[in-house]
Design an enzyme around this catalytic site. Structure first.
Site, PDB file in Angstrom:
ATOM      1  N   CYS A 136      47.698  37.550  50.928  1.00  0.00           N
ATOM      2  CA  CYS A 136      47.502  39.014  50.968  1.00  0.00           C
ATOM      3  C   CYS A 136      48.629  39.645  51.416  1.00  0.00           C
ATOM      4  O   CYS A 136      49.122  40.598  50.916  1.00  0.00           O
ATOM      5  CB  CYS A 136      46.266  39.403  51.328  1.00  0.00           C
ATOM      6  SG  CYS A 136      45.789  38.735  52.839  1.00  0.00           S
ATOM      7  N   ASP A 182      36.630  29.178  48.186  1.00  0.00           N
ATOM      8  CA  ASP A 182      37.439  28.704  49.362  1.00  0.00           C
ATOM      9  C   ASP A 182      38.394  27.523  49.150  1.00  0.00           C
ATOM     10  O   ASP A 182      37.973  26.529  48.519  1.00  0.00           O
ATOM     11  CB  ASP A 182      36.202  28.293  50.428  1.00  0.00           C
ATOM     12  CG  ASP A 182      35.612  29.609  50.884  1.00  0.00           C
ATOM     13  OD1 ASP A 182      36.113  30.646  50.529  1.00  0.00           O
ATOM     14  OD2 ASP A 182      34.475  29.576  51.587  1.00  0.00           O
ATOM     15  N   ASN A 219      44.932  44.724  50.294  1.00  0.00           N
ATOM     16  CA  ASN A 219      44.933  43.477  50.615  1.00  0.00           C
ATOM     17  C   ASN A 219      43.992  42.714  49.356  1.00  0.00           C
ATOM     18  O   ASN A 219      44.327  41.426  49.114  1.00  0.00           O
ATOM     19  CB  ASN A 219      44.524  43.018  51.977  1.00  0.00           C
ATOM     20  CG  ASN A 219      43.399  43.612  52.308  1.00  0.00           C
ATOM     21  OD1 ASN A 219      43.281  44.845  52.450  1.00  0.00           O
ATOM     22  ND2 ASN A 219      42.256  42.690  52.684  1.00  0.00           N
ATOM     23  N   SER A 246      23.476  28.040  44.407  1.00  0.00           N
ATOM     24  CA  SER A 246      23.243  29.338  43.609  1.00  0.00           C
ATOM     25  C   SER A 246      22.862  29.081  42.183  1.00  0.00           C
ATOM     26  O   SER A 246      22.292  29.917  41.264  1.00  0.00           O
ATOM     27  CB  SER A 246      24.480  30.107  43.725  1.00  0.00           C
ATOM     28  OG  SER A 246      24.846  30.541  45.135  1.00  0.00           O
ATOM     29  N   HIS A 277      46.793  46.315  54.397  1.00  0.00           N
ATOM     30  CA  HIS A 277      47.650  45.723  55.281  1.00  0.00           C
ATOM     31  C   HIS A 277      48.746  46.373  55.694  1.00  0.00           C
ATOM     32  O   HIS A 277      49.548  46.958  54.679  1.00  0.00           O
ATOM     33  CB  HIS A 277      48.162  44.301  54.960  1.00  0.00           C
ATOM     34  CG  HIS A 277      47.076  43.150  54.718  1.00  0.00           C
ATOM     35  ND1 HIS A 277      45.569  43.473  55.636  1.00  0.00           N
ATOM     36  CD2 HIS A 277      47.060  41.979  54.409  1.00  0.00           C
ATOM     37  CE1 HIS A 277      45.012  42.299  55.132  1.00  0.00           C
ATOM     38  NE2 HIS A 277      45.652  41.538  54.488  1.00  0.00           N
ATOM     39  N   THR A 335      29.919  34.444  44.108  1.00  0.00           N
ATOM     40  CA  THR A 335      29.092  35.140  45.267  1.00  0.00           C
ATOM     41  C   THR A 335      29.768  35.343  46.428  1.00  0.00           C
ATOM     42  O   THR A 335      29.393  36.061  47.229  1.00  0.00           O
ATOM     43  CB  THR A 335      27.949  34.196  45.434  1.00  0.00           C
ATOM     44  OG1 THR A 335      28.480  32.817  46.100  1.00  0.00           O
ATOM     45  CG2 THR A 335      27.046  33.934  44.460  1.00  0.00           C
ATOM     46  N   GLY A 336      31.269  34.921  46.352  1.00  0.00           N
ATOM     47  CA  GLY A 336      31.848  35.195  47.689  1.00  0.00           C
ATOM     48  C   GLY A 336      32.548  36.718  47.593  1.00  0.00           C
ATOM     49  O   GLY A 336      32.450  37.333  46.551  1.00  0.00           O
ATOM     50  N   SER A 337      33.278  36.845  48.643  1.00  0.00           N
ATOM     51  CA  SER A 337      33.990  38.066  48.860  1.00  0.00           C
ATOM     52  C   SER A 337      35.096  38.388  47.752  1.00  0.00           C
ATOM     53  O   SER A 337      35.102  39.371  47.082  1.00  0.00           O
ATOM     54  CB  SER A 337      34.508  38.253  50.362  1.00  0.00           C
ATOM     55  OG  SER A 337      35.527  39.444  50.202  1.00  0.00           O
ATOM     56  N   VAL A 338      35.823  37.414  47.535  1.00  0.00           N
ATOM     57  CA  VAL A 338      36.750  37.465  46.326  1.00  0.00           C
ATOM     58  C   VAL A 338      36.204  37.427  44.954  1.00  0.00           C
ATOM     59  O   VAL A 338      36.443  38.368  44.131  1.00  0.00           O
ATOM     60  CB  VAL A 338      37.886  36.307  46.353  1.00  0.00           C
ATOM     61  CG1 VAL A 338      38.953  36.488  45.462  1.00  0.00           C
ATOM     62  CG2 VAL A 338      38.553  36.513  48.080  1.00  0.00           C
TER      63      VAL A 338
END
Lengths: 365, 365, 365, 365
Positions: D156, D86, D343, D41, D256, D13-16
């Site tokens: 990154c 994380d 990135n 979740s 970046h 569910t995270g960004s990555v």
């Protein structure tokens, strides 16, 4: 399988011209063969004439096309010519092209008000192209040569405004009051120099020259019916529809956000759910005709309370789909909502391509 | 020359609290002596408790103040206590302070709707503070102790909206229809975490939780008359005034821009020039009372077509003056215009300070 | 109390010119009486000639000054003339002014490389103004008329770079290797058109024409000693100092951030704490001379790990103070750090004002 | 044609995690079947568990996948598990997966420093995956069960830094001094809350916690040779290579930018043209292996003086290609240049996918 139609682009080195070129790369119907620009660029290979500033690379096929001056003679083999010319130059050039029998689809504002020139948002009012059909028919019956014509693309902010109105008017009758406050992207202003960085950094500019006026009258042309003989279209009167626009430039690259509010002439108005369903169900004619660039879903009705957002939603259906969110009752008029449209796609070059696809589907080119 | 009045700040480590502290540095009437924050910060020197994120340096005088918990007993010597508490905590704390006989000027929303709590934009409706005056008078007559009270600061976006309306209503009678579309700065959302960078970079968020509702009803309280006995104020009814707000978060640090449109109840409406002159001539009561922070010019009516802009105009009169531009006729209602106000000054902490200055000028504290 | 000296500003309608005017409002030493601009503006009142784009209002005193052409005859009563002219025009105009016996403090690059023209960052190398002193002395001894002269302000990014170097070189001897990567604000590029919005929105431009070269050689002039007779200054040689700059334009309005790294010639180098203390203790000559605009603290050494930041720290000492943070050992050279300076204050117009204050303090004007 | 391999994503569910899902939609080799997230979740359909914040729509296939807790038993049928966890949670979970015989490709930093864990930028050092090959071989010879393993994706900003170094080291020998100053996008920081808007609006934050340290040592692992037995890899020593990084957060969404400078151990260094040609000619192993996501052109050497720019160049080869520009001599070291890398693609989730494609091509999964 038919051969692709040859097409050309005027104002090829400018911001709109560059986007026409991108959209014509690998197009199934059209083959871009001719590029026109200022005398300064004429005679050069396109790659040497252009300061390419798009996120996609300059397509290989375009690099070596030699740029012409914008004379009809150089474009006589084009089934359609896309004009990304600045208004400063577009007037006489587009007229010369039309008079030479060419089909011109123009992003310039010069001929938009002419009653016999269709002003078309392709996902909204392609029926206005029947003006062209009539003209061709008449010439054919008279045994005359195929006449040239101009079709105008609407202003970018008008395109987003009228898209959700079309199904509503079709389903529930006229809208007599309409307000819109826009938060407009900077890409529409081009890049030489376009909007200054210092004007959009930590800032809003609450003014875009001529924009409010354009939105107010263009809406009344696009939503108006054709004349009985299908040869012209007149603006809706103030009694039929009043439109008020307030335009702002904001720090967004692509995608115009508009906060709109509207009232139906027929009271009581439809229910909130009817309004949303009408937009969800809308299938534009370009989609029915199977046009290559037509959106799969013309209007995306979003239910999350913080959408649409330009960065997240502007590319729906490659920028040909319009997103609508926060549809809700309005204490002053009937309903308010937020509309997001991609200003350089459905609001400019992309609209031109889809118009040409419709012209082709209707055998007008 | 009188001694300065001792004052305190609740929620001192937060965004609003920090601004209260800045505005109280070198204040001619008030001396900030007490700071309240969460138990986590209590007992620490302010400089050790705060993550200072202002463009001005943390004032020397505040560094060594030891932070208390938010208990009335620790603030009993304050002539007025400014509350920058989050709504989550403000309810019981502010009530305890009021019950303990303290004067509270609060930025929290908790008590804004109470009919006996003035909701005040100090450049607009300081007359609502007479509710406090009546309460003090009544207690005095009864020989009772001086009662505590709460005065609420309005929502930041409401402050900008009502400022230009006040002189118009005073001069030309009620406004019965009002629409506003806001382009709001991010500073109002604080900074832990506040608005996420990815939400405002090349983006608009067309939604701010609760904001539209607040604007719609707060306007109807601020512009309403006091009850006959000056003890309460009720919202204007929908028959008297309809308000519609559409709120957007944009990439601006400070300064809310609002595109507003309005209709007067009395028709025909005043002329465009009358409307502008009325705003130009407006002198708010705080200025007449000679309050330290009152703006020299309450409303700046700008004539350049691309103004006001937040970066250029937000700091007029140290953020206490409101700028209005592009005043023009509206095809749908009577007039439309663009209003810019500084959200953290006249829309939050700054309003609290000016309210306290008015309370002092009226001998309510 | 002496009368204020009359001064003038060339290029008065441009970005740098506007800032000269702001900085001269209410100046205790100087009275701005003369404004020069292009023939297009000459003859108009300043308020009618300028497109004022500053966050502060156009000062009252300047509104009615009638703009002249940039001819020395119109400025003959000026004790000093500040030039904000574009390099395109500055060459012959500044020469004419100097030849006419006027003192010119110029932001243009045209004469920066001349060995007998001081290139001065006023908080760093005011001793280079002795070139002027010598010239005046010589003329006086010869009984000649007081000669004109030009003093050049450094490039904006150079100013920030050399500020922290000065105390280090004074304390610990020469720096022989120096690298800087800049993140530069857009205000330095002016606003007609300046940096395009589309270039800085969600973007970096890793190039500023001519900037890297300027930083590399200007540093070697500013840190160089005067010739023995104090009449010229030559660049440090590559053997003495090598400088490498990489310049980027970023989405910041004001304030240049520079990531620098340096090596001392004398090894072992000073300790980290010595480096920081040396910068903290530095008091520039302008401060010692009591100049009005001189910073209270020349270099602010910040200890928080995420500072300096342009939005928060650029206005220290009204933009005349430089902030340094993250001073730490560098695995490749000796030390690295982040430097922030206000590009339009200490890096442009503000530097010009402070230079003039020093010239006055030294009786050179 | 083989069946696709089943794969899973942890931290879905995270960004990555969201980006892993996008990149796995319609992947020719992998079929995403399992999603793991926090207990909060687990048990929900993915569409109900996620706050989807990508510019592309949530792929249909993922909507109905029921999210599991991150337990190896739920992922036992996966050929490879991509971890977007994380660092706070990744340690014990990834270990449990490895111990259960699973192949884990992780974006977390927890195991990057382990000498027997490959730290891989797939366009740079896929040869470090031989550590995995050896482990598999050894187990096979011993008749043991196929062992699990972890492969780490680099930080990154490290990915962009090392990409252009690889061909240079291959062609011209070791680089002994290397400096980089980064201008990093905000997408890498996720969005709950990620970087605060007020920190990047009209601002730079010259600090990213832990980033400089990571860049400095990761570079020394990625460019180091395998041990003789191919079972471990040790960092290059300071004598072999010194690296200095300065990291800044800027107002860029993706991409970046790094200003780098380097010195070759072997002197004299190659010519400027040799340096550029070496990068142009570089074909990464992933491309040679025919991996689906491998870039057509690994390094794009740009000749326009103002490129690369993140908005224009970050999507080359779908973000798997790295752009290099402004290659030029450096007065302090040998050469300097600007490097741009995406990135979230080559610097995070995208790298994980390409690593898995290489593992598949080598029959390690």
């Amino acid at each position: 399988m038919c051969a692709k139609k040859a097409v050309g682009v005027l104002g090829a080195t400018g911001s709109v011209g560059q986007r026409f070129i991108l959209l014509l790369a690998d197009h199934p119907d059209f083959e871009l063969k001719f590029l026109g620009a200022s005398p300064r660029s004429a005679g050069k290979k396109y790659i040497d004439a252009v300061n390419w500033k798009q996120t996609e690379l300059l397509p290989e096929f375009a690099k070596d096309i030699v740029v012409s001056e914008c004379k009809a003679s150089a474009f006589k083999d084009c089934a359609v010519v896309f004009s990304g010319l600045d208004a400063e130059y577009a007037g006489p050039i587009e007229k010369e092209f039309k008079d030479a029998g060419l089909a011109v689809v123009s992003n310039a504002k010069n001929y938009r008000r002419e009653s016999d020139v269709p002003l078309v948002v392709p996902i909204v009012n392609p029926e206005h192209l029947e003006i062209v059909g009539q003209k061709l028919e008449t010439a054919k019956k008279a045994g005359a040569a195929k006449p040239g014509f101009i079709v105008c693309i609407s202003n970018c902010s008008t395109a987003g405004l009228v898209a959700p109105l079309k199904p509503l008017v079709d389903s529930f009758g006229p809208i007599d009051l309409l307000t819109t406050t826009t938060l407009q992207a900077i890409s529409g202003a081009g890049f030489s120099p376009g909007v200054s960085g210092i004007d959009v950094l930590d800032n809003i500019v609450p003014y875009i020259g001529g924009e409010e006026d354009k939105m107010e009258w263009e809406t009344k042309k696009i939503l108006a019916p054709l004349s009985a003989d299908k040869s012209t279209v007149s603006l809706l009167s103030d009694d039929e529809m009043k439109v008020s626009a307030q335009c702002n430039r904001v720090a967004v690259s692509d995608g115009h956000t508009e906060c709109i509010s509207l009232r139906f002439k027929n009271q009581p108005p439809p229910s909130l759910e009817q309004v949303k369903q009408s937009m969800r169900d809308y299938v534009c004619d370009a989609s029915k005709l199977g046009c290559h660039s037509a959106p799969k879903q013309t209007i995306h009705v979003l239910e999350q309370n913080d959408r649409p957002q330009p960065r997240l939603d502007r590319n729906r259906d490659n920028g040909y789909g319009v997103s609508v969110g926060r549809v809700r009752e309005d204490p002053v008029l009937d309903y308010k909502m937020v509309v997001l449209s991609h200003n350089t796609v459905i609001g400019a070059a992309g609209a031109g391509i889809l118009i040409a696809e419709i012209l082709l589907a209707k055998n007008y080119i």
